[in-house]
Design an enzyme around this catalytic site. Sequence first.
Site, mmCIF file in Angstrom:
data_model
loop_
_atom_site.group_PDB
_atom_site.id
_atom_site.type_symbol
_atom_site.label_atom_id
_atom_site.label_comp_id
_atom_site.label_asym_id
_atom_site.label_seq_id
_atom_site.Cartn_x
_atom_site.Cartn_y
_atom_site.Cartn_z
ATOM 1 N N GLU A 34 -17.175 -22.971 -12.519
ATOM 2 C CA GLU A 34 -17.279 -21.327 -12.458
ATOM 3 C C GLU A 34 -18.461 -20.780 -12.652
ATOM 4 O O GLU A 34 -18.865 -19.815 -12.223
ATOM 5 C CB GLU A 34 -16.191 -21.070 -13.551
ATOM 6 N N LYS B 28 3.966 1.850 2.148
ATOM 7 C CA LYS B 28 4.463 2.152 3.391
ATOM 8 C C LYS B 28 5.785 2.489 2.989
ATOM 9 O O LYS B 28 6.634 3.580 3.593
ATOM 10 C CB LYS B 28 4.399 1.010 4.646
ATOM 11 N N THR C 148 0.722 -1.322 0.038
ATOM 12 C CA THR C 148 0.015 -0.116 0.051
ATOM 13 C C THR C 148 1.087 1.197 -0.049
ATOM 14 O O THR C 148 0.201 2.350 -0.059
ATOM 15 C CB THR C 148 -1.050 -0.121 1.215
HETATM 16 P P1 ATP Z 1 4.964 -4.276 2.061
HETATM 17 O O1 ATP Z 1 4.148 -4.162 3.378
HETATM 18 O O2 ATP Z 1 4.711 -5.450 1.285
HETATM 19 O O3 ATP Z 1 6.545 -4.106 2.326
HETATM 20 P P2 ATP Z 1 4.459 -1.183 1.223
HETATM 21 O O4 ATP Z 1 3.313 -0.844 1.979
HETATM 22 O O5 ATP Z 1 6.011 -0.913 1.875
HETATM 23 O O6 ATP Z 1 4.440 -3.018 1.024
HETATM 24 P P3 ATP Z 1 5.614 -0.160 -1.108
HETATM 25 O O7 ATP Z 1 6.909 -1.288 -1.157
HETATM 26 O O8 ATP Z 1 5.870 1.253 -0.645
HETATM 27 O O9 ATP Z 1 4.659 -1.174 -0.179
HETATM 28 O O10 ATP Z 1 4.916 -0.144 -2.675
HETATM 29 C C1 ATP Z 1 5.288 -0.923 -3.881
HETATM 30 C C2 ATP Z 1 5.181 -0.374 -4.808
HETATM 31 O O11 ATP Z 1 3.771 0.010 -5.347
HETATM 32 C C3 ATP Z 1 5.545 0.953 -4.862
HETATM 33 O O12 ATP Z 1 7.237 1.060 -5.557
HETATM 34 C C4 ATP Z 1 4.903 1.802 -6.035
HETATM 35 O O13 ATP Z 1 5.327 1.498 -7.164
HETATM 36 C C5 ATP Z 1 3.448 1.020 -5.787
HETATM 37 N N1 ATP Z 1 2.650 2.110 -4.886
HETATM 38 C C6 ATP Z 1 1.971 1.638 -3.785
HETATM 39 N N2 ATP Z 1 1.226 2.326 -3.212
HETATM 40 C C7 ATP Z 1 1.273 3.452 -4.121
HETATM 41 C C8 ATP Z 1 0.677 4.648 -4.160
HETATM 42 N N3 ATP Z 1 -0.073 5.269 -3.018
HETATM 43 N N4 ATP Z 1 1.082 5.635 -4.999
HETATM 44 C C9 ATP Z 1 2.006 5.192 -6.190
HETATM 45 N N5 ATP Z 1 2.473 4.078 -6.067
HETATM 46 C C10 ATP Z 1 2.122 3.213 -5.188
#
Ligand code: ATP
Length: 581
Positions: free
Chosen positions: A414, A196, A194
Site C-alpha cells: 500500500e 437510467k 447512473t
Molecule cells: P443499471 O444500468 O445498473 O440498470 P441504472 O442506470 O438504471 O443502472 P438506476 O437503477 O436508475 O440506475 O439507479 C439506481 C439507484 O441509484 C436509484 O434508485 C437511485 O436511488 C440512485 N440514483 C442513481 N442516479 C440518481 C440520480 N441522478 N439522482 C438520484 N438518485 C440516483
Amino acid sequence: MKNIKKKGILIPFVLIILIAGIFFNYKHSLNSKKIIQYKQFLEEIDKGNVTDVYISNSENIKIILKNNKIYYTQNPRTDTFKESLLLKGINVHEGDSSGLSQIIPLSLFSFLMISATLYFISSRGKNVSGAFKLSSIDAEPEKTTNITFNDIAGNEEAKESIKELVDFIKHPEKYSKYNARMPRGVILYGPPGTGKTLIAKALAGEANVPFFAVNGSDFVQIYVGVGAGRIRDLFKKARDKGKAVIFIDEIDAIGKKRDARGDGGSDERDQTLNALLAEMSGFKDSQGIIVMAATNRLDTLDEALLRPGRFDRHIEVGLPDVTARYKILKLHSKNKPLAEDVDLYSVAQMTVYFSGAKLENLMNEASILAAKESSDYITMEHIDKAFGIVIAGAEKKDRSFLKDEDKKITAYHEAGHALISKLVCPENIVKRVTIIPSTKGAGGYTLNISPDRIYQTKGSLLNNIKIALGGRAAEEIIFGKENITTGAYKDLENATNTLILMAKYYGMFNNTGLLNYDLLEREGVNNSQEILKICRETISNLYNEVIDILNKNKEKLDKIAFELLEKETIDSYDIERIVAA
Ligand code: ATP
C-alpha cells in the site's frame, strides 16, 4: 436478472424425465423380483427362516426371511394356507406390497408431482414464461410509479430531453395535428447506476401512465419464437392500457450488433428483434406509448435498432460531476439526521467516479453505522467509514489471524501505491491508506482521489497504470523478486484493462496507430498480436520506471510502511507530511 423465468422452459423436460424415471423404476422393480420355487419356500419354512408372508390374489406372493431378504414364490391359493403359516408362528399379512399396490402409490406420486408443478406454474400466473405459454412475460405495469423529476438529482440534460416526451404522452393529438413525428423509442445509455431506470420511471410518473419494465434477457430464450411472442404480448398489454411507458433494461441482450463473421446473432434473437421493430413501427403517433431502453454501451447496438422511427433518440446518462454528486448526496440525505459537521460538498469532492447508485449506497451505509452506534446524528466520521465500506467492503473485526509478515507485505504494497500516487500525480489526494483487511477480500487499500476531469489524457492514464504497479514494485524492492505475492492481481487487471482501451479504442500508441481495433475485429481483421505486443512493452517500461522512482525514494517508502504498521490506517495529512519531509 429474472433467470427464474428461463427455468419455466425446463418444466416439461423435468416432468418427462420424472415420469419416465418412475415408470422405469417400477418396471425394473418388477423385473428384478427374486422368485424361488414353492418347494424351496416350504424348506425355508421348515428351517424356521420365514418371518413374514404377504397373501394376496396375485400370481406370486411376497415372503420375507429372517435375514431380511425378500423373495416371491407361486401363490398356492389353498384355503388352509394362511392357517398353516400362522401355526408355524409366521406373520401373515393380507394384501400385496407389489403389483397394483405399488402402482397406486407410484401413480399417486406422479399425480402429486404433476399437480405440484402445474400449481407452481399457475401460481406464477401471467408472469410465467416457458414452453407452456409461449407469449407470457412478467410485465405487469407498476401502478404506483410515483417517481417524478424531483427524485432525480443532476442529469439535467437527460431530464430536459425527457420533459417534452411527458407532454407528448399527455397530449399526443397536439403533435399529430402538426404531423410532428415524436420519437417512438428512446435509448438511455451510460454506466451502471447512473439513474437510467429512474429517468424512465420519472417519465411514466410525470405523465401519470402505467410503467412496464422488462429486461432484454427475458426475451432471449432457447426456443425460436418464444422471445418474439413475448414482445407481442408485452406490447399488447401496453396497448390495452392506452397510454404507457415500456422500459426495456439491458436492450443489448436482443439488440447487439453482429460482427462480420456473423457471431453474436441467432435465429431466436433476430426474430425477437424483428418483432420489437415491427411492434414499434405499428404504433400510431396519436397513441401516447413511449418505448425506453437502457444500455451501458450504445456502440454495441445493432444499427437497425437506432434508425429513425425506432430508437431514434439517444440520451446519455453519464457519471455525475461534482455539482451533480452534491445534489444527489443532498437528495439522499433529505430524511437523514445529519450532524452539523457534515460537509456534503467535500463528500462530493472525494467521490469522483461514483454513480448515483453508489452515492445513495454511501449515505445508506453511513446511516447504518450511525444506527448501530445509536448515535443521534450521522457524522462525518460515519460517512468516512462508509466510504471505505463502499470502496473496499467492511473492515474485518477479527484480525488476530494476521501474521506479522503478511502485515508487512501489505504495508509496503500500500505504501508503494500511495507514494507513487503522490509522486507522479501530486494533484491527487491520497485520502486514506489502510492495512486493515476488508470483508470483500482486500488485504488493505489506498484511497486515491483524482481531480474531476471530463477527459483523461494519455499521461494521466499512464500515471494511473504506474500507481497500480506501485504495490507490486514495492514488494519486489523490499522482499525480492522471488517473494512477490498474489496481492497485485487486481492492480494488474486494472492496468491491463487501461492498456487495452488505450491501444484498441483511444489510438494512443504510435505502433498501433489511430485505428479502432474493436471494429477491425468485427470485420474479421485479427490484430491481437499487435495489441499484445504494445501492451506488454508499455507495462514493462512503466514497471521499470516505477521501480526506479521507488528505489530513489526508498526512505519515504519505509516511513509510510512503518507508520502503517504502527497505526494500521493513515490519512492524507500523514502522507503529505512524509512525502514533503
Ligand atoms: P443499471 O444500468 O445498473 O440498470 P441504472 O442506470 O438504471 O443502472 P438506476 O437503477 O436508475 O440506475 O439507479 C439506481 C439507484 O441509484 C436509484 O434508485 C437511485 O436511488 C440512485 N440514483 C442513481 N442516479 C440518481 C440520480 N441522478 N439522482 C438520484 N438518485 C440516483
